[in-house]
Design an enzyme around this catalytic site. Sequence first.
Site, PDB file in Angstrom:
ATOM      1  N   PRO A   1       0.811  -1.222   0.000  1.00 57.21           N
ATOM      2  CA  PRO A   1       0.000   0.000   0.000  1.00 57.21           C
ATOM      3  C   PRO A   1       0.840   1.267   0.000  1.00 57.21           C
ATOM      4  O   PRO A   1       1.944   1.307   0.545  1.00 57.21           O
ATOM      5  CB  PRO A   1      -0.809  -0.109   1.299  1.00 57.21           C
ATOM      6  CG  PRO A   1      -0.685  -1.527   1.739  1.00 57.21           C
ATOM      7  CD  PRO A   1       0.622  -2.009   1.215  1.00 57.21           C
TER       8      PRO A   1
ATOM      9  N   ASN B   1       7.506   6.427 -13.260  1.00 54.17           N
ATOM     10  CA  ASN B   1       6.330   5.965 -13.991  1.00 54.17           C
ATOM     11  C   ASN B   1       5.550   7.143 -14.589  1.00 54.17           C
ATOM     12  O   ASN B   1       5.794   8.300 -14.266  1.00 54.17           O
ATOM     13  CB  ASN B   1       5.437   5.166 -13.041  1.00 54.17           C
ATOM     14  CG  ASN B   1       4.355   4.400 -13.764  1.00 54.17           C
ATOM     15  OD1 ASN B   1       4.488   4.098 -14.959  1.00 54.17           O
ATOM     16  ND2 ASN B   1       3.287   4.072 -13.069  1.00 54.17           N
TER      17      ASN B   1
ATOM     18  N   GLY C   1      -7.428  -3.631  42.369  1.00 54.49           N
ATOM     19  CA  GLY C   1      -8.816  -3.163  42.311  1.00 54.49           C
ATOM     20  C   GLY C   1      -8.845  -1.677  42.057  1.00 54.49           C
ATOM     21  O   GLY C   1      -7.807  -1.004  42.035  1.00 54.49           O
TER      22      GLY C   1
ATOM     23  N   SER D   1      -2.826  -1.406  39.884  1.00 56.59           N
ATOM     24  CA  SER D   1      -2.250  -2.288  38.849  1.00 56.59           C
ATOM     25  C   SER D   1      -3.304  -2.669  37.811  1.00 56.59           C
ATOM     26  O   SER D   1      -3.741  -3.803  37.762  1.00 56.59           O
ATOM     27  CB  SER D   1      -1.617  -3.529  39.480  1.00 56.59           C
ATOM     28  OG  SER D   1      -2.477  -4.175  40.390  1.00 56.59           O
TER      29      SER D   1
END
Length: 636
Positions: A117, A170, A473, A547
């Site tokens: 691409p 091109n 928590g 955490s």
Amino acid sequence: MADGYEYEADALIAEDIDAYLEQQREKSLLRFITCGSVDDGKSTLIGRLLYDSKMIFEDQLAALEADSKRVGTQGQNIDFALLVDGLAAEREQGITIDVAYRFFSTPKRKFIVADTPGHEQYTRNMVTGASTADLAVILIDARKGVLTQTRRHSYLAHLIGVKNIVLAINKMDLVDYDQGVFDRILLAYRAFATEIGITSFTAIPISGIAGDNITTRSDRTPWYQGPTLIDHLETVEIDVAADRARPFRLPVQWVNRPNLDFRGFSGLVATGEVKPGDAIRVLPSGKTSTVTRIVTLDGDLDRAVAGQSVTLTFADEIDCSRGDVIALADQPPQVADQFEASIVWMAEQEMLPGRPYWLKLGTQTVTATIQAPKYQVDVNSMDHLAAKTLGLNAIGVANLTTDRPIVFEPYADSRTLGGFILIDKLTNATVAAGMLHFCLRRSQNVHWQATDTSREKRADLKNQKPAVLWFTGLSGAGKSTIANIVEKKLTRMNRHTFLLDGDNVRHGLNKDLGFTDADRVENIRRVGEVAKLMTDAGLIVITAFISPFRAERDMVRAMMAPGEFVEVHIDTSLAEAEKRDVKGLYKKARSGELKNFTGIDSPYEAPDTPEIRIDTAATSPEEAAELIIAKLLGEE
């Protein structure tokens, strides 16, 4: 069209079929990519190559002509790009999104071409296509000259180690085949190429639609005396000879054990050659032996060379398994666990320094963590920019560490042992591609110092089993409250403990860290390392941290001995945590005063299978502490 590109049906009739097939097998294979900016004509060029080499069946040609009429091809009967653009979105938008692989053949060589691409957002797809290429065709629209994506793709092709570059200027038909246009673009590209280290390339003026200088020389460019594109593709030298000249390397893919009388080690010879009787070394263990046989489905070989898949047997019963690398005993590759590498980030989510990822290099798979980038590369200016992380399609240089030594060679010497991918441990998605530069000196100089007093002896002195109670928590869930009660109760029971609290740690050890995702990852990594040292001292470590990410909790678990990590989920709903909001943090987060707050504008990933789950809606802190201690001591 040249006679050599006519369909070879006459050869099938005139020659013996077996001889013809043997001729096809002996043809060399060239893998190449086409790349460049959007609408430079990459798909059209490949379609033209397929058409001119007669690799299109009659029904495909009929469908192509019908599709070309439907999409309204301008000035031509056939839209060659439709041969390659297979996705509906590609045909609708007239662009390439995915990497399209096509095969074609000429009397002299076989080819696999990848149409990559042009859009910047699909740079990762271009990297995928270039990773196995021997040559890159960089297309430039003659009307537009050298563009940003021209630079980006040239830099990436060079970075990934593509040594053969073709500059295909091109759409020369749209500038009246003007030599001056060609020369100006060539001059501009050469200046850029020299800057990034491309020392040689072949420039060809072409027209994908008209076919100029693709398979036959064009009368409309009499000023051009070089080869046609197909002539160059057929004759360019491939690095097969170079691979065979390098030291022998065979990454082991699997251990071949069909019965008790046979044990061999199978894989693709990456470089060099090996013969029965050669002394070999298996890395990273360093064990040595001698090759006794080279086994294939077609019988034993007198030697195996780069590019061949074989099974080796040894004279001695030594340990060798998938991921190991077999080398000649006197020419082994390096082994290390810390490196500098170039990284091309390929995921929507930013790289998180310190987060553990799977690193796959050859047949080796290990856990790796990446440090904050040394710099990010601006492909437009080649400037080195300061960066704390890498986003989608970004290219940077960073140090990384693996959890155990791996066998490697610099990418400049070996794609097989120098090129790697990073995989997200939770989603199994490939998030980055990378190229190792060299191992860090400290990986060779820093060794673990053994001590006479073992961790078991320290634990015996305390009459307890080391453990980490990892409380996790939401903010306000009650982690610190319950953790404090647990420690008090354990202390009364003459247990040796230490409580690491999230807020307390940020006053010292981690006071330099903020609350971005990257800083949260580093926060937990440091706490995990401290907790590991404390378990080595025989302590029961209690931690109270939000955490929020499973990956980091799993990282800490992996640091500990089996069974020592006990995950405790203090499960409180977001609504209940906000009601408590003792520190007023949720209120600030809702008002926008506090950024990156877990549960509001930063995610919390609850544990899937914690060892202990505490529902604070049904359990008091005292009851929770009793449950946790019972679970902990019941496992001692």
